[in-house]
Design a protein around this motif. Structure first.
Motif: not given
Length: 324
Positions: A109-118
């Motif tokens: 993930s880059i930037c707010s992409g972490a929310f999708a992984l979470a």
């Protein structure tokens, strides 16, 4: 060929997507003779392929690949989510991420992409990062995730997260370094016109988005170049300050304001970076490499290398020496 798939969506900002395309989708004639394996194959994927997607800035783009191809890729990259504060994540993307992860794909993930992984449950119990602006929200929304708001990226092996925007460059270069070694990553960084590894973390940008430029800063830049040319020599704050033609106290203040880290931490980072291509070569022992890049002893080198790279010099050589 290692396939990289990146997720695109309606309303996205194009910078992070452009970073991924630049690193993994661009032809690389400059790497002729350096690669032991083929360069990457890139696929831009969307929930609805071949449907125009609006981008910030008043233009549109079309992704020709769907989420089934994203789920089948070797590396999957999510550069952002459509609305960080609403918590909305495409159910199709969540399913594709879980499928890819279960297959053994590398998820990034880059930037707010972490929310999708979470949202896909891939970050539970792990240390991760995201843009400092969203760090507190990510921690509140997903309490089982350990959010580190200070670093540029976190590598947990099969799941990697990075901070905002330009930190995506750091993480993508790190992936290239993992896959093809330091020499190839340095070559890509040179074409990108960026350093192959940045010292410091997000804190420097939170505290001062734009540091004031003063005339004495030229001395800091001069000292940094001098240090890179003399890494094998004993380097102290006093030595660097002399190269900058500044007092020790003034040098410390201006160096930290300019770089977001202390002079000696920066020196350690540069010495570790200089050691990577030496480790990839079969010549020289770890002890000899430690001396060649300026560490007092192999033990000191191993200590700092482990903290920075989360592995040992020997393990790094075992992994990337073969690739090189």
């Amino acid at each position: 060929m290692h396939t990289v798939a990146v997720y695109a969506f309606d309303g996205m900002a194009p910078f992070e997507l452009g970073v991924v395309v630049e690193v993994f989708g661009l032809a690389r004639p400059e790497l002729a003779g350096l690669l032991a394996a083929p360069w990457y194959g890139l696929k831009v994927c969307a929930d609805r392929p071949d449907t125009p997607l609006r981008a910030v800035g008043g233009f549109s783009l079309t992704a020709h690949h769907g989420l089934d191809e994203l789920a089948a890729a070797d590396t999957v990259i999510v550069v952002a989510v459509p609305n960080t504060f609403s918590g909305e994540v495409s159910p199709g993307l969540v399913r594709a991420l879980r499928t890819a992860h279960e297959r053994g794909a590398r998820i990034v993930s880059i930037c707010s992409g972490a929310f999708a992984l979470a949202a896909a449950g891939l970050l539970d119990g792990q240390e991760v990062t995201t843009h400092w602006r969203y760090a507190e929200l990510l921690q509140q929304r997903y309490p089982s995730v350990r959010v580190n708001p200070d670093v540029l990226y976190v590598d947990n092996g099969d799941v990697l997260t990075s901070a905002g925007s330009a930190a995506g460059i750091d993480l993508c270069l790190h992936l290239v370094r993992r896959d093809h070694g330091a020499k190839v990553a340095n070559t890509v960084a040179r074409r990108f016109v960026v350093p192959p590894h940045r010292a410091g973390g997000q804190a420097q940008f939170i505290e001062a988005a734009v540091a004031p430029v003063e005339e004495e800063d030229d001395g800091v830049a001069r000292s940094m170049q001098w240090a890179l040319d003399h890494l094998a020599e004993p380097l102290t704050v006093a030595v660097l300050a002399k190269a900058a033609r500044m007092s020790d106290r003034s040098y410390l203040r201006h160096f930290t304001a300019r770089n977001g880290t202390s002079p000696m931490r920066w020196v350690i980072t540069q010495r570790i970076a200089a050691s990577l291509p030496l480790l990839e070569s079969p010549e020289g022992t770890v002890e000899e490499i430690a001396v060649a890049v300026g560490f007092e002893s192999a033990a000191t080198y191993r200590h700092h290398f482990g903290r920075a790279m989360r592995t040992s010099p020997t393990a790094y050589r075992r992994t990337f020496g073969r690739a090189a």
